[in-house]
Design a protein around this motif. Structure first.
Motif, PDB file in Angstrom:
ATOM      1  N   GLU A  52       1.206  -1.297  -0.085  1.00 40.97           N
ATOM      2  CA  GLU A  52       0.038   0.010   0.106  1.00 40.97           C
ATOM      3  C   GLU A  52       0.936   0.800  -0.093  1.00 40.97           C
ATOM      4  O   GLU A  52       0.702   2.460  -1.186  1.00 40.97           O
ATOM      5  N   LYS A  53       2.181   1.195   0.752  1.00 45.44           N
ATOM      6  CA  LYS A  53       3.054   2.430   0.611  1.00 45.44           C
ATOM      7  C   LYS A  53       3.283   2.809  -0.853  1.00 45.44           C
ATOM      8  O   LYS A  53       4.211   3.969  -0.914  1.00 45.44           O
ATOM      9  N   LEU A  54       3.392   1.138  -1.505  1.00 43.53           N
ATOM     10  CA  LEU A  54       4.487   1.790  -2.296  1.00 43.53           C
ATOM     11  C   LEU A  54       3.181   2.263  -3.469  1.00 43.53           C
ATOM     12  O   LEU A  54       4.222   2.129  -4.520  1.00 43.53           O
ATOM     13  N   SER A  55       1.587   1.922  -3.810  1.00 49.13           N
ATOM     14  CA  SER A  55       0.836   2.099  -4.614  1.00 49.13           C
ATOM     15  C   SER A  55       0.110   3.339  -4.032  1.00 49.13           C
ATOM     16  O   SER A  55      -0.018   4.164  -3.209  1.00 49.13           O
ATOM     17  N   SER A  56      -0.478   3.717  -4.920  1.00 50.63           N
ATOM     18  CA  SER A  56      -0.970   5.404  -5.179  1.00 50.63           C
ATOM     19  C   SER A  56      -2.528   4.862  -4.422  1.00 50.63           C
ATOM     20  O   SER A  56      -3.598   4.089  -4.047  1.00 50.63           O
ATOM     21  N   ASP A  57      -3.364   6.291  -3.895  1.00 49.82           N
ATOM     22  CA  ASP A  57      -4.439   5.937  -2.498  1.00 49.82           C
ATOM     23  C   ASP A  57      -5.197   5.248  -3.871  1.00 49.82           C
ATOM     24  O   ASP A  57      -5.889   4.342  -3.635  1.00 49.82           O
ATOM     25  N   ALA A  83       2.122  -5.353 -16.319  1.00 50.45           N
ATOM     26  CA  ALA A  83       2.417  -4.140 -17.079  1.00 50.45           C
ATOM     27  C   ALA A  83       2.213  -3.390 -15.536  1.00 50.45           C
ATOM     28  O   ALA A  83       1.040  -3.291 -14.897  1.00 50.45           O
ATOM     29  N   PHE A  84       3.644  -2.175 -15.332  1.00 45.98           N
ATOM     30  CA  PHE A  84       3.106  -1.049 -13.988  1.00 45.98           C
ATOM     31  C   PHE A  84       3.183   0.784 -14.408  1.00 45.98           C
ATOM     32  O   PHE A  84       3.751   0.830 -15.616  1.00 45.98           O
ATOM     33  N   ARG A  85       1.742   1.465 -13.995  1.00 44.85           N
ATOM     34  CA  ARG A  85       2.043   2.827 -14.334  1.00 44.85           C
ATOM     35  C   ARG A  85       2.796   3.151 -12.954  1.00 44.85           C
ATOM     36  O   ARG A  85       2.078   3.056 -11.850  1.00 44.85           O
ATOM     37  N   VAL A  86       3.721   4.106 -13.037  1.00 43.87           N
ATOM     38  CA  VAL A  86       4.789   4.166 -12.122  1.00 43.87           C
ATOM     39  C   VAL A  86       4.747   6.392 -12.052  1.00 43.87           C
ATOM     40  O   VAL A  86       5.389   6.468 -12.755  1.00 43.87           O
ATOM     41  N   VAL A  87       3.671   6.584 -10.989  1.00 39.94           N
ATOM     42  CA  VAL A  87       4.468   8.393 -10.790  1.00 39.94           C
ATOM     43  C   VAL A  87       4.880   8.742  -9.296  1.00 39.94           C
ATOM     44  O   VAL A  87       4.161   8.382  -8.836  1.00 39.94           O
ATOM     45  N   HIS A  88       5.726   9.321  -9.479  1.00 36.35           N
ATOM     46  CA  HIS A  88       6.420  10.248  -8.431  1.00 36.35           C
ATOM     47  C   HIS A  88       6.867   8.697  -7.379  1.00 36.35           C
ATOM     48  O   HIS A  88       6.020   8.458  -6.390  1.00 36.35           O
ATOM     49  N   ASP A  89       7.499   8.032  -7.559  1.00 34.48           N
ATOM     50  CA  ASP A  89       7.613   6.578  -6.681  1.00 34.48           C
ATOM     51  C   ASP A  89       6.835   5.815  -6.741  1.00 34.48           C
ATOM     52  O   ASP A  89       6.784   5.091  -5.293  1.00 34.48           O
ATOM     53  N   HIS A  90       5.056   5.609  -6.848  1.00 37.28           N
ATOM     54  CA  HIS A  90       4.029   4.647  -6.585  1.00 37.28           C
ATOM     55  C   HIS A  90       3.756   4.213  -7.406  1.00 37.28           C
ATOM     56  O   HIS A  90       3.394   5.246  -8.505  1.00 37.28           O
ATOM     57  N   VAL A  91       3.429   3.125  -7.580  1.00 34.98           N
ATOM     58  CA  VAL A  91       2.776   2.191  -8.471  1.00 34.98           C
ATOM     59  C   VAL A  91       0.630   2.889  -8.610  1.00 34.98           C
ATOM     60  O   VAL A  91       0.354   2.675  -7.815  1.00 34.98           O
ATOM     61  N   THR A  92       0.604   3.576  -9.823  1.00 34.46           N
ATOM     62  CA  THR A  92      -0.757   3.801  -9.629  1.00 34.46           C
ATOM     63  C   THR A  92      -1.504   3.225 -10.755  1.00 34.46           C
ATOM     64  O   THR A  92      -2.388   3.532 -10.225  1.00 34.46           O
ATOM     65  N   ASP A 130      -9.747 -10.797 -16.032  1.00 31.60           N
ATOM     66  CA  ASP A 130     -11.431 -10.745 -15.530  1.00 31.60           C
ATOM     67  C   ASP A 130     -11.889  -9.301 -15.063  1.00 31.60           C
ATOM     68  O   ASP A 130     -13.132  -9.169 -14.464  1.00 31.60           O
ATOM     69  N   GLY A 131     -11.284  -8.737 -15.326  1.00 28.50           N
ATOM     70  CA  GLY A 131     -11.522  -7.119 -14.735  1.00 28.50           C
ATOM     71  C   GLY A 131     -10.553  -5.886 -14.137  1.00 28.50           C
ATOM     72  O   GLY A 131      -9.458  -6.298 -13.921  1.00 28.50           O
ATOM     73  N   ALA A 132     -11.760  -5.387 -13.773  1.00 27.31           N
ATOM     74  CA  ALA A 132     -10.410  -3.889 -12.934  1.00 27.31           C
ATOM     75  C   ALA A 132     -11.522  -3.514 -11.817  1.00 27.31           C
ATOM     76  O   ALA A 132     -12.508  -3.484 -11.104  1.00 27.31           O
ATOM     77  N   ALA A 133     -10.778  -3.413 -10.590  1.00 26.20           N
ATOM     78  CA  ALA A 133     -11.016  -2.369  -9.613  1.00 26.20           C
ATOM     79  C   ALA A 133     -10.244  -1.308  -9.400  1.00 26.20           C
ATOM     80  O   ALA A 133      -9.119  -1.316  -9.677  1.00 26.20           O
ATOM     81  N   GLN A 134     -10.573  -0.603  -7.868  1.00 29.64           N
ATOM     82  CA  GLN A 134      -9.269   0.130  -7.470  1.00 29.64           C
ATOM     83  C   GLN A 134      -8.813   0.652  -6.090  1.00 29.64           C
ATOM     84  O   GLN A 134     -10.457   0.514  -5.453  1.00 29.64           O
ATOM     85  N   GLY A 135      -8.249   1.524  -5.497  1.00 26.94           N
ATOM     86  CA  GLY A 135      -8.045   1.805  -4.559  1.00 26.94           C
ATOM     87  C   GLY A 135      -7.497   0.159  -2.851  1.00 26.94           C
ATOM     88  O   GLY A 135      -7.229  -0.161  -4.022  1.00 26.94           O
ATOM     89  N   HIS A 136      -7.253   0.901  -1.985  1.00 29.10           N
ATOM     90  CA  HIS A 136      -5.909  -0.298  -1.567  1.00 29.10           C
ATOM     91  C   HIS A 136      -7.050  -1.687  -0.984  1.00 29.10           C
ATOM     92  O   HIS A 136      -6.095  -2.475  -1.080  1.00 29.10           O
ATOM     93  N   GLN A 137      -8.449  -0.986  -0.792  1.00 35.54           N
ATOM     94  CA  GLN A 137      -8.641  -2.258  -0.844  1.00 35.54           C
ATOM     95  C   GLN A 137      -8.704  -3.775  -1.944  1.00 35.54           C
ATOM     96  O   GLN A 137      -8.790  -4.687  -2.386  1.00 35.54           O
ATOM     97  N   ALA A 138      -9.204  -2.680  -2.918  1.00 37.35           N
ATOM     98  CA  ALA A 138      -9.494  -4.000  -4.320  1.00 37.35           C
ATOM     99  C   ALA A 138      -7.824  -4.289  -4.721  1.00 37.35           C
ATOM    100  O   ALA A 138      -8.141  -5.447  -4.955  1.00 37.35           O
ATOM    101  N   LEU A 139      -6.881  -3.127  -4.162  1.00 37.70           N
ATOM    102  CA  LEU A 139      -5.267  -3.984  -3.947  1.00 37.70           C
ATOM    103  C   LEU A 139      -4.948  -5.098  -2.402  1.00 37.70           C
ATOM    104  O   LEU A 139      -4.701  -6.462  -3.204  1.00 37.70           O
TER     105      LEU A 139
END
Length: 119
Positions: free
Chosen positions: A25-30, A86-95, A38-47
């Protein structure tokens, strides 16, 4: 190439393999987006749900990077197909993180090529 983006992805992957959700979570954007076929989701709970559902691998093979996009080939623990992420990284956080069935699919989806490979 950005050493920072690569370091972020490697640390993120290490946290995933270790089951260290706090570091993940610390390395990921909120508002991180996690997805696979199978699909997509957003946020730390989804992570957290996504991290619990994926089979982790022993390591990362070939890596490709360009303009904040990193594709990492996953090395399987045993016999099996090599997936890629595949990752998108912005300001040292995986978005965003998207698991692909294979490296070619991941490269095609991100428009990365062999010229973007990191040795």
């Amino acid at each position: 190439m950005s050493t920072s983006e690569i370091a972020t992805v490697l640390a993120w992957h290490d946290a995933l393999v270790a089951g260290d959700l706090e570091t993940l979570e610390k390395l990921s954007s909120d508002d991180i987006e996690v997805a696979d076929a199978d699909g997509a989701a957003q946020g730390h709970q989804a992570l957290r749900r996504w991290a619990a559902s994926v089979q982790t691998t022993t390591g990362i093979g070939r890596m490709y990077v360009h303009n904040g996009v990193v594709v990492a080939e996953l090395t399987p623990a045993g016999e099996g197909s090599r997936q890629a992420v595949a990752f998108r990284v912005v300001h040292d956080h995986v978005t965003a993180v998207f698991r692909h069935d294979d490296l070619d699919t991941a490269l095609s989806a991100t428009d990365l090529t062999e010229a973007d490979r990191v040795d």
